[in-house]
Write an enzyme that holds these catalytic residues in place. Sequence first.
Site, mmCIF file in Angstrom:
data_model
loop_
_atom_site.group_PDB
_atom_site.id
_atom_site.type_symbol
_atom_site.label_atom_id
_atom_site.label_comp_id
_atom_site.label_asym_id
_atom_site.label_seq_id
_atom_site.Cartn_x
_atom_site.Cartn_y
_atom_site.Cartn_z
ATOM 1 N N PRO A 88 3.467 -12.477 0.490
ATOM 2 C CA PRO A 88 4.183 -13.568 -0.111
ATOM 3 C C PRO A 88 3.144 -14.227 -1.516
ATOM 4 O O PRO A 88 2.034 -14.525 -1.157
ATOM 5 C CB PRO A 88 4.413 -14.691 0.663
ATOM 6 N N GLU A 207 4.290 8.051 -3.196
ATOM 7 C CA GLU A 207 5.537 7.338 -2.864
ATOM 8 C C GLU A 207 6.130 7.190 -4.397
ATOM 9 O O GLU A 207 7.551 7.022 -4.287
ATOM 10 C CB GLU A 207 4.859 5.809 -2.855
ATOM 11 N N ARG A 208 5.572 7.021 -5.481
ATOM 12 C CA ARG A 208 6.392 6.863 -6.672
ATOM 13 C C ARG A 208 7.211 8.278 -7.067
ATOM 14 O O ARG A 208 8.055 8.189 -7.744
ATOM 15 C CB ARG A 208 5.406 6.742 -7.855
#
Length: 344
Positions: A88, A207-208
Amino acid sequence: FYYKLAELGVFGIRVDEEYGGAGIDSYKFEAVMYEETSRAGVSFIGSGVHVLLGLPYIKMLATDEQKKRFLPKFVSGEEMWALAMTEPGTGSDLAGMKTTAKLSDDGTHYVLNGAKTFITGGVHADRVIVCARTAAPKEDDRRFGISLFAVDTKSAGYSVGRKLDKLGLKVSDTAELAFVDVKVPVEDLLGEENKGFSYLGLNLASERWGIAFGAYAQAAAAVRFAKEYVQERTIFGKTVASFQNTKFELAACQAEVDAAQAVADRTLEALDAGELSPAEAASAKLFCTEVAHRVIDKCLQLHGGYGYMNEYPIARLYADNRVNRIYGGTSEVMKSIIAKSMGL
């Protein structure tokens, strides 16, 4: 459903045979799955995270002892994995993470404290690769001091917060995680202490690539759905496909899909060869996700009102696709990586 995928061998294609896998060192089977699931108008995103995000870290960083513990259960689906990077307030700024892991006085375990958010697979995961600070950043290197841990989600002090309510990708669970004095055995440290950021950088490329390839596959599926729809739908006494605007719009979409496929395939070859650079992966993700955004929007428009109905796959594609330009690094972050590689 995960167990059925496991029985088919989906989770073990790139896992060595000694651990129950097929021992095939290629991402091409995953590429086929992206294309075929998109063609069918469905998504296996939760299981995709298990393989695309979890497995590279185990293969690259795990010791022989860890591989013997982790991989058989990984292949069988008995243990589902997730990756917890985002916190966060930090978003794409991974070096700004606040979660800490402090080594105990007797040196047997780390004490993990902090929180993560937007964790795909976080509700159902049995093991989560958690990124945490084991040392303060250096003045000249904010990235120093991050380590990776394969955390058992059954550990005391580990808790799953809200299952987040997303715009799309309803098939996958996305969660908030909290750690309060979670004891993580030193045997569950992945790789070397304080070098986690470099490991993240290496695996973010794969991942990309996955996000880029999935976006291209979604765009190709959207053109197919739209083509079928406009050939069947009639208006003013003739098919929607017979109008010049329809032909031109779909032709332009097909040209963009062709370009995205070329980029996705080139990036796949580089990934399989171990030569995919962070900048090339960023470029592929930026291009393919932006193409998919434009193409899917145009294809939905050609469906008219029915395109807005969730019973049609184009509507689900539209909602699912939107996150591609956010997760794995936003389009803006991709531009920053590309610009840096250009010396700007």
